[in-house]
Scaffold this motif. Structure first.
Motif, PDB file in Angstrom:
ATOM      1  N   ILE A 131       0.834  -1.203   0.000  1.00  0.00           N
ATOM      2  CA  ILE A 131       0.000   0.000   0.000  1.00  0.00           C
ATOM      3  C   ILE A 131       0.868   1.252   0.000  1.00  0.00           C
ATOM      4  N   VAL A 132       0.419   2.283  -0.692  1.00  0.00           N
ATOM      5  CA  VAL A 132       0.998   3.618  -0.548  1.00  0.00           C
ATOM      6  C   VAL A 132      -0.097   4.553  -0.048  1.00  0.00           C
ATOM      7  N   THR A 133       0.278   5.604   0.618  1.00  0.00           N
ATOM      8  CA  THR A 133      -0.707   6.590   1.078  1.00  0.00           C
ATOM      9  C   THR A 133      -0.706   7.795   0.148  1.00  0.00           C
ATOM     10  N   MET A 157      -4.036   4.100 -10.078  1.00  0.00           N
ATOM     11  CA  MET A 157      -2.995   4.165 -11.101  1.00  0.00           C
ATOM     12  C   MET A 157      -1.679   4.666 -10.501  1.00  0.00           C
ATOM     13  N   GLU A 158      -1.744   5.647  -9.606  1.00  0.00           N
ATOM     14  CA  GLU A 158      -0.529   6.126  -8.936  1.00  0.00           C
ATOM     15  C   GLU A 158       0.114   5.004  -8.134  1.00  0.00           C
ATOM     16  N   ALA A 159      -0.720   4.232  -7.455  1.00  0.00           N
ATOM     17  CA  ALA A 159      -0.199   3.109  -6.673  1.00  0.00           C
ATOM     18  C   ALA A 159       0.502   2.111  -7.586  1.00  0.00           C
ATOM     19  N   ARG A 160      -0.130   1.791  -8.705  1.00  0.00           N
ATOM     20  CA  ARG A 160       0.489   0.846  -9.643  1.00  0.00           C
ATOM     21  C   ARG A 160       1.826   1.366 -10.147  1.00  0.00           C
ATOM     22  N   ASP A 165       0.115  -2.175  -4.746  1.00  0.00           N
ATOM     23  CA  ASP A 165      -1.146  -2.792  -5.169  1.00  0.00           C
ATOM     24  C   ASP A 165      -2.315  -1.828  -5.076  1.00  0.00           C
ATOM     25  N   ASP A 166      -2.255  -0.887  -4.142  1.00  0.00           N
ATOM     26  CA  ASP A 166      -3.366   0.053  -3.985  1.00  0.00           C
ATOM     27  C   ASP A 166      -2.926   1.182  -3.066  1.00  0.00           C
ATOM     28  N   ALA A 167      -3.869   2.093  -2.804  1.00  0.00           N
ATOM     29  CA  ALA A 167      -3.558   3.266  -1.979  1.00  0.00           C
ATOM     30  C   ALA A 167      -4.554   3.404  -0.837  1.00  0.00           C
ATOM     31  N   TRP A 168      -4.040   3.902   0.291  1.00  0.00           N
ATOM     32  CA  TRP A 168      -4.894   4.365   1.382  1.00  0.00           C
ATOM     33  C   TRP A 168      -4.888   5.884   1.342  1.00  0.00           C
ATOM     34  N   MET A 169      -6.046   6.470   1.513  1.00  0.00           N
ATOM     35  CA  MET A 169      -6.177   7.923   1.428  1.00  0.00           C
ATOM     36  C   MET A 169      -6.152   8.550   2.820  1.00  0.00           C
ATOM     37  N   THR A 170      -5.569   9.750   2.881  1.00  0.00           N
ATOM     38  CA  THR A 170      -5.356  10.397   4.182  1.00  0.00           C
ATOM     39  C   THR A 170      -5.846  11.836   4.168  1.00  0.00           C
ATOM     40  N   ARG A 171      -6.306  12.267   5.324  1.00  0.00           N
ATOM     41  CA  ARG A 171      -6.653  13.677   5.573  1.00  0.00           C
ATOM     42  C   ARG A 171      -5.961  14.090   6.859  1.00  0.00           C
ATOM     43  N   VAL A 250       0.997  -5.905   3.882  1.00  0.00           N
ATOM     44  CA  VAL A 250       2.319  -6.218   4.435  1.00  0.00           C
ATOM     45  C   VAL A 250       3.296  -5.048   4.386  1.00  0.00           C
ATOM     46  N   SER A 251       2.962  -3.998   3.624  1.00  0.00           N
ATOM     47  CA  SER A 251       3.823  -2.815   3.631  1.00  0.00           C
ATOM     48  C   SER A 251       2.996  -1.577   3.299  1.00  0.00           C
ATOM     49  N   ILE A 252       3.380  -0.458   3.895  1.00  0.00           N
ATOM     50  CA  ILE A 252       2.723   0.830   3.664  1.00  0.00           C
ATOM     51  C   ILE A 252       3.810   1.874   3.421  1.00  0.00           C
ATOM     52  N   ASP A 253       3.810   2.468   2.248  1.00  0.00           N
ATOM     53  CA  ASP A 253       4.833   3.453   1.872  1.00  0.00           C
ATOM     54  C   ASP A 253       6.243   2.887   2.037  1.00  0.00           C
ATOM     55  N   GLY A 254       6.398   1.601   1.787  1.00  0.00           N
ATOM     56  CA  GLY A 254       7.705   0.971   1.925  1.00  0.00           C
ATOM     57  C   GLY A 254       8.045   0.525   3.329  1.00  0.00           C
ATOM     58  N   HIS A 255       7.218   0.877   4.316  1.00  0.00           N
ATOM     59  CA  HIS A 255       7.441   0.442   5.693  1.00  0.00           C
ATOM     60  C   HIS A 255       6.864  -0.964   5.871  1.00  0.00           C
ATOM     61  N   MET A 256       7.677  -1.898   6.270  1.00  0.00           N
ATOM     62  CA  MET A 256       7.225  -3.258   6.479  1.00  0.00           C
ATOM     63  C   MET A 256       6.317  -3.326   7.703  1.00  0.00           C
ATOM     64  N   ILE A 257       5.170  -3.973   7.552  1.00  0.00           N
ATOM     65  CA  ILE A 257       4.241  -4.131   8.667  1.00  0.00           C
ATOM     66  C   ILE A 257       4.515  -5.478   9.323  1.00  0.00           C
ATOM     67  N   GLY A 258       4.770  -5.443  10.637  1.00  0.00           N
ATOM     68  CA  GLY A 258       5.114  -6.673  11.342  1.00  0.00           C
ATOM     69  C   GLY A 258       6.381  -7.263  10.773  1.00  0.00           C
ATOM     70  N   ASP A 259       6.315  -8.562  10.417  1.00  0.00           N
ATOM     71  CA  ASP A 259       7.491  -9.216   9.831  1.00  0.00           C
ATOM     72  C   ASP A 259       7.450  -9.216   8.311  1.00  0.00           C
ATOM     73  N   GLY A 260       6.546  -8.404   7.746  1.00  0.00           N
ATOM     74  CA  GLY A 260       6.468  -8.302   6.293  1.00  0.00           C
ATOM     75  C   GLY A 260       5.696  -9.430   5.644  1.00  0.00           C
ATOM     76  N   LYS A 261       5.002 -10.236   6.462  1.00  0.00           N
ATOM     77  CA  LYS A 261       4.174 -11.321   5.962  1.00  0.00           C
ATOM     78  C   LYS A 261       2.744 -11.132   6.471  1.00  0.00           C
ATOM     79  N   PRO A 262       1.747 -11.728   5.805  1.00  0.00           N
ATOM     80  CA  PRO A 262       0.368 -11.617   6.306  1.00  0.00           C
ATOM     81  C   PRO A 262       0.297 -12.021   7.772  1.00  0.00           C
ATOM     82  N   GLY A 263      -0.365 -11.173   8.563  1.00  0.00           N
ATOM     83  CA  GLY A 263      -0.434 -11.406  10.004  1.00  0.00           C
ATOM     84  C   GLY A 263      -1.338 -12.570  10.371  1.00  0.00           C
ATOM     85  N   GLY A 264      -1.027 -13.207  11.482  1.00  0.00           N
ATOM     86  CA  GLY A 264      -1.792 -14.366  11.921  1.00  0.00           C
ATOM     87  C   GLY A 264      -3.227 -14.049  12.268  1.00  0.00           C
ATOM     88  N   ILE A 265      -3.472 -12.910  12.912  1.00  0.00           N
ATOM     89  CA  ILE A 265      -4.845 -12.539  13.267  1.00  0.00           C
ATOM     90  C   ILE A 265      -5.646 -12.252  12.002  1.00  0.00           C
TER      91      ILE A 265
END
Length: 283
Positions: A131-133, A157-160, A165-171, A250-265
């Motif tokens: 994901i990118v923001t 398209m910007e995310a691609r 894979d996609d974008a999260w939008m922020t305010r 698993v990643s947002i703006d290049g920051h790895m979330i957790g261990d970079g793999k789909p989380g167990g929960i």
């Protein structure tokens, strides 16, 4: 060739035609729903109908048809086992282009079509989404499911182009939602955080069932906005939608979330959700 539903008739996609003066075309004066189909059954149709009627009411579009019957008719005629039904209702065709619509009732335009898609065995569930923001510059009534999707399309398209894979939008550095999904994080303390329902986010149908699955797993839920910084620091992140079901991030703006793999929960929530919709479809 696919059969399309258009204003009371099932016709081939080549024969489905809408007036160039339809306000859906001219002004995006239309609402829509996307319904998952699993095992040839419509998933969460009652909730989709409720949201659709709310969207129509917010725009004062006068339409109330047998939505379930229309969608089931398409599923049957197109022999759809797994995929989506797209249902759109515009205010209808007008005599001339004008920002104001005639005071007299306009006959709404109703059309729907099916799309085959692998919802359960989606390879992205194994690797997770990147994901990118991006700034949320949409109009202020994102709670109405209108066809005004140009900005969301641009952000996809910007995310691609950014290799995501996609974008999260922020305010104001706070995450609202994805381009076509609700966004969620799980903190290191095991709390599921999701933006509260207001005009800035769409009340996701899958989000409702997600919360029920999370509650059954004993997760604590906070409905509030979360910051981009909180998302970077989360133990897990994921999205929910009718097209992706529950999908790990698993990643947002290049920051790895957790261990970079789909989380167990998240994986457990996805399995639980799929099990529930399959059980419902089979009943």
């Amino acid at each position: 060739m696919r059969l399309i539903y258009l204003n009371g008739n099932y016709v081939t996609e080549n024969d489905a035609k809408v007036s160039v003066f339809d306000r859906g075309l001219l002004f995006s004066d239309a609402v829509y729903e996307v319904i998952s189909v699993i095992g040839g059954c419509l998933i969460d149709m009652e909730r989709h109908e409720q949201r659709l009627m709310r969207s129509l009411g917010e725009l004062s579009i006068n339409a109330d048809e047998g939505w379930s019957a229309i969608c089931l008719g398409l599923v049957s005629r197109n022999a759809l086992d797994e995929g989506l039904v797209y249902l759109q209702i515009s205010r209808g065709a007008v005599p001339e282009r004008d920002y104001r619509w005639p005071s007299a009732d306009i006959k709404s335009t109703v059309f729907a079509f099916t799309q085959e898609r692998a919802l359960i065995d989606n390879p992205m569930a194994e690797r997770g989404m990147r994901i990118v923001t991006r700034p949320d510059m949409r109009w202020g009534r994102c709670d109405i499911k209108t066809t005004q999707l140009l900005y969301a399309s641009l952000m996809k398209m910007e995310a691609r182009d950014a290799g995501a894979d996609d974008a999260w939008m922020t305010r104001d550095a706070m995450v609202t939602e994805g381009t076509s999904q609700n966004a969620h994080i799980i903190t290191k303390d095991g709390v599921l955080i999701s933006h509260q329902l207001d005009h800035r986010v769409l009340p996701g149908v899958t989000r409702i069932e997600l919360f029920e699955r999370a509650g059954a797993q004993g997760l604590s839920i906070q409905e509030r906005a979360f910051s981009v910084a909180e998302a970077y620091d989360a133990a897990e992140a994921f999205v929910s939608s009718s097209t992706l079901l529950i999908m790990p991030v698993v990643s947002i703006d290049g920051h790895m979330i957790g261990d970079g793999k789909p989380g167990g929960i998240t994986e457990q929530l996805r399995r639980s959700y799929i099990s529930e919709v399959q059980r419902t479809a089979a009943s």
